[in-house]
Design a protein around this motif. Sequence first.
Motif, PDB file in Angstrom:
ATOM      1  N   THR A 208     -10.334  12.149  12.471  1.00 15.83           N
ATOM      2  CA  THR A 208      -9.314  11.108  12.438  1.00 15.83           C
ATOM      3  C   THR A 208      -9.046  10.708  11.000  1.00 15.83           C
ATOM      4  O   THR A 208      -9.972  10.599  10.189  1.00 15.83           O
ATOM      5  CB  THR A 208      -9.777   9.881  13.234  1.00 15.83           C
ATOM      6  N   GLY A 209      -7.778  10.485  10.668  1.00 15.85           N
ATOM      7  CA  GLY A 209      -7.453  10.040   9.331  1.00 15.85           C
ATOM      8  C   GLY A 209      -7.937   8.619   9.097  1.00 15.85           C
ATOM      9  O   GLY A 209      -7.691   7.722   9.910  1.00 15.85           O
ATOM     10  N   LEU A 210      -8.649   8.398   8.021  1.00 17.06           N
ATOM     11  CA  LEU A 210      -9.190   7.083   7.692  1.00 17.06           C
ATOM     12  C   LEU A 210      -8.672   6.650   6.328  1.00 17.06           C
ATOM     13  O   LEU A 210      -8.752   7.400   5.357  1.00 17.06           O
ATOM     14  CB  LEU A 210     -10.725   7.114   7.686  1.00 17.06           C
ATOM     15  N   ILE A 211      -8.155   5.423   6.290  1.00 17.37           N
ATOM     16  CA  ILE A 211      -7.630   4.854   5.045  1.00 17.37           C
ATOM     17  C   ILE A 211      -8.239   3.471   4.875  1.00 17.37           C
ATOM     18  O   ILE A 211      -8.116   2.615   5.758  1.00 17.37           O
ATOM     19  CB  ILE A 211      -6.094   4.745   5.075  1.00 17.37           C
ATOM     20  N   ALA A 212      -8.929   3.233   3.764  1.00 17.28           N
ATOM     21  CA  ALA A 212      -9.518   1.936   3.465  1.00 17.28           C
ATOM     22  C   ALA A 212      -8.633   1.205   2.461  1.00 17.28           C
ATOM     23  O   ALA A 212      -8.165   1.792   1.479  1.00 17.28           O
ATOM     24  CB  ALA A 212     -10.931   2.094   2.910  1.00 17.28           C
ATOM     25  N   VAL A 213      -8.405  -0.076   2.730  1.00 17.63           N
ATOM     26  CA  VAL A 213      -7.541  -0.911   1.894  1.00 17.63           C
ATOM     27  C   VAL A 213      -8.305  -2.174   1.541  1.00 17.63           C
ATOM     28  O   VAL A 213      -8.992  -2.750   2.399  1.00 17.63           O
ATOM     29  CB  VAL A 213      -6.232  -1.265   2.635  1.00 17.63           C
ATOM     30  N   ASP A 214      -8.223  -2.622   0.283  1.00 14.28           N
ATOM     31  CA  ASP A 214      -8.935  -3.836  -0.121  1.00 14.28           C
ATOM     32  C   ASP A 214      -8.117  -5.073   0.216  1.00 14.28           C
ATOM     33  O   ASP A 214      -7.028  -4.989   0.820  1.00 14.28           O
ATOM     34  CB  ASP A 214      -9.274  -3.787  -1.609  1.00 14.28           C
ATOM     35  N   LEU A 215      -8.621  -6.238  -0.173  1.00 17.51           N
ATOM     36  CA  LEU A 215      -7.950  -7.496   0.147  1.00 17.51           C
ATOM     37  C   LEU A 215      -6.599  -7.623  -0.550  1.00 17.51           C
ATOM     38  O   LEU A 215      -5.733  -8.383  -0.090  1.00 17.51           O
ATOM     39  CB  LEU A 215      -8.846  -8.677  -0.233  1.00 17.51           C
ATOM     40  N   GLY A 216      -6.416  -6.901  -1.638  1.00 16.88           N
ATOM     41  CA  GLY A 216      -5.136  -6.927  -2.342  1.00 16.88           C
ATOM     42  C   GLY A 216      -4.155  -5.900  -1.812  1.00 16.88           C
ATOM     43  O   GLY A 216      -3.112  -5.668  -2.441  1.00 16.88           O
ATOM     44  N   HIS A 217      -4.490  -5.304  -0.674  1.00 13.85           N
ATOM     45  CA  HIS A 217      -3.652  -4.301  -0.018  1.00 13.85           C
ATOM     46  C   HIS A 217      -3.447  -3.077  -0.902  1.00 13.85           C
ATOM     47  O   HIS A 217      -2.383  -2.463  -0.912  1.00 13.85           O
ATOM     48  CB  HIS A 217      -2.286  -4.896   0.381  1.00 13.85           C
ATOM     49  N   ARG A 218      -4.494  -2.723  -1.638  1.00 17.64           N
ATOM     50  CA  ARG A 218      -4.472  -1.501  -2.423  1.00 17.64           C
ATOM     51  C   ARG A 218      -5.412  -0.483  -1.783  1.00 17.64           C
ATOM     52  O   ARG A 218      -6.504  -0.836  -1.337  1.00 17.64           O
ATOM     53  CB  ARG A 218      -4.885  -1.756  -3.875  1.00 17.64           C
ATOM     54  N   VAL A 219      -5.003   0.767  -1.767  1.00 16.28           N
ATOM     55  CA  VAL A 219      -5.786   1.830  -1.136  1.00 16.28           C
ATOM     56  C   VAL A 219      -7.044   2.074  -1.956  1.00 16.28           C
ATOM     57  O   VAL A 219      -6.982   2.277  -3.174  1.00 16.28           O
ATOM     58  CB  VAL A 219      -4.955   3.114  -1.024  1.00 16.28           C
ATOM     59  N   SER A 220      -8.197   2.031  -1.276  1.00 22.58           N
ATOM     60  CA  SER A 220      -9.472   2.260  -1.970  1.00 22.58           C
ATOM     61  C   SER A 220     -10.124   3.577  -1.577  1.00 22.58           C
ATOM     62  O   SER A 220     -10.985   4.074  -2.309  1.00 22.58           O
ATOM     63  CB  SER A 220     -10.448   1.107  -1.693  1.00 22.58           C
ATOM     64  N   ALA A 221      -9.753   4.155  -0.443  1.00 22.11           N
ATOM     65  CA  ALA A 221     -10.337   5.437  -0.028  1.00 22.11           C
ATOM     66  C   ALA A 221      -9.427   6.090   1.002  1.00 22.11           C
ATOM     67  O   ALA A 221      -8.825   5.409   1.842  1.00 22.11           O
ATOM     68  CB  ALA A 221     -11.741   5.248   0.549  1.00 22.11           C
ATOM     69  N   VAL A 222      -9.343   7.426   0.921  1.00 20.92           N
ATOM     70  CA  VAL A 222      -8.550   8.212   1.864  1.00 20.92           C
ATOM     71  C   VAL A 222      -9.326   9.483   2.158  1.00 20.92           C
ATOM     72  O   VAL A 222      -9.765  10.173   1.228  1.00 20.92           O
ATOM     73  CB  VAL A 222      -7.156   8.566   1.283  1.00 20.92           C
ATOM     74  N   ASN A 223      -9.530   9.805   3.443  1.00 19.19           N
ATOM     75  CA  ASN A 223     -10.239  11.048   3.739  1.00 19.19           C
ATOM     76  C   ASN A 223      -9.256  12.207   3.881  1.00 19.19           C
ATOM     77  O   ASN A 223      -8.035  12.038   3.801  1.00 19.19           O
ATOM     78  CB  ASN A 223     -11.126  10.898   4.982  1.00 19.19           C
ATOM     79  N   ARG A 224      -9.807  13.410   4.067  1.00 26.95           N
ATOM     80  CA  ARG A 224      -8.969  14.607   4.068  1.00 26.95           C
ATOM     81  C   ARG A 224      -7.985  14.620   5.243  1.00 26.95           C
ATOM     82  O   ARG A 224      -6.846  15.083   5.099  1.00 26.95           O
ATOM     83  CB  ARG A 224      -9.859  15.853   4.101  1.00 26.95           C
ATOM     84  N   ALA A 225      -8.428  14.131   6.401  1.00 28.52           N
ATOM     85  CA  ALA A 225      -7.524  14.114   7.549  1.00 28.52           C
ATOM     86  C   ALA A 225      -6.325  13.201   7.285  1.00 28.52           C
ATOM     87  O   ALA A 225      -5.187  13.538   7.642  1.00 28.52           O
ATOM     88  CB  ALA A 225      -8.283  13.639   8.796  1.00 28.52           C
ATOM     89  N   ALA A 226      -6.546  12.073   6.650  1.00 32.53           N
ATOM     90  CA  ALA A 226      -5.445  11.169   6.321  1.00 32.53           C
ATOM     91  C   ALA A 226      -4.507  11.794   5.291  1.00 32.53           C
ATOM     92  O   ALA A 226      -3.287  11.572   5.321  1.00 32.53           O
ATOM     93  CB  ALA A 226      -5.993   9.844   5.801  1.00 32.53           C
TER      94      ALA A 226
END
Length: 327
Positions: A208-226
């Motif tokens: 599954t595509g996983l995208i992590a976003v911080d409190l400032g709505h900035r992308v902090s991590a993206v995996n290969r599926a995403a």
Amino acid sequence: MKLADSNDLLRAFGLARLGVAALLLAVGPMLPEELIPGANRGLIALVLLVVVGSSGSLVAFTPAPRPHRVAWLVCVLDTALVTAVVAATGGGRSIFAFLYVLSVTAACVLLSRTGGLTIAAASAALYAGLVFGRTVFPLTAFLETPEETTALEVITIFMNAGTFLVVAIVAGGLAERFRSTQEELETKQADLRDLAAFTELVFQSAGTGLIAVDLGHRVSAVNRAAEQITGVGAAVAVGQPWGVLRAGVPLAAIEPELESPRRAPAWREVTLRRADGEEVPVRMTFSALRAGDGRRIGIIAACEDLSAIRAMEARMRAADRLASLGR
């Protein structure tokens, strides 16, 4: 102890020896003659020359392939050099007997508690030999005219010997505790690195595509599926605002749902527009990303490509229409 750490200690010890030699060289001429009776300045100069040469070698030629053997050699050499200094400045009455304590402490740090005790025993034996040598084996080359050993000097022998052993025990214990603490810390750091590597492996290997976003709505991590779903690489997305992924879902509207008492995930089905113009139907499930104490530190979005499902639904609808036409 690691080889690199041992070499770093040897290099630091070489610099410390140079510092002590420079201090004694600066303070020595200012001391009154009463404090250093019958000083043999030639012997003292030779000792300082040996210290400077050996210390320079420690600093210049480290890392050594066998630092533990070098440490033993330096500690034994220092014990002999300190004995020469004490002998050249009054023997049992020398004010430089405290150098034995520095030598024992250094042995505890460079070697081990056993090494410190060995150097302490050797220092006590050499110091006692200096005092008794004034009557038993007259050392006229180093000391003044031989005379009878006084009771005060005998007491001083035992006091100094006891001091050397106490310093070796205390400093050795502290050094052993420091080494064990350092080893535990290194073990924990290695475990944390392994855990981080395992977490990264799981994160990147998830289908599954996983995208992590911080409190400032900035992308902090993206995996290969995403990356495959969104068409945006992690190198481009990380550190950028959420909108770089063209998901079309405003996170400001998602946050109130995540902060509700139920704390249930929120989901949306959107059409994601890639940079190449292709439109991809995606189901996005948003969950709060929380720290160990429960604080929300961001949002994690799980992306699922619905293209295959939508194509299958279209085929089923077409089959239904053909069946109806057939009837």
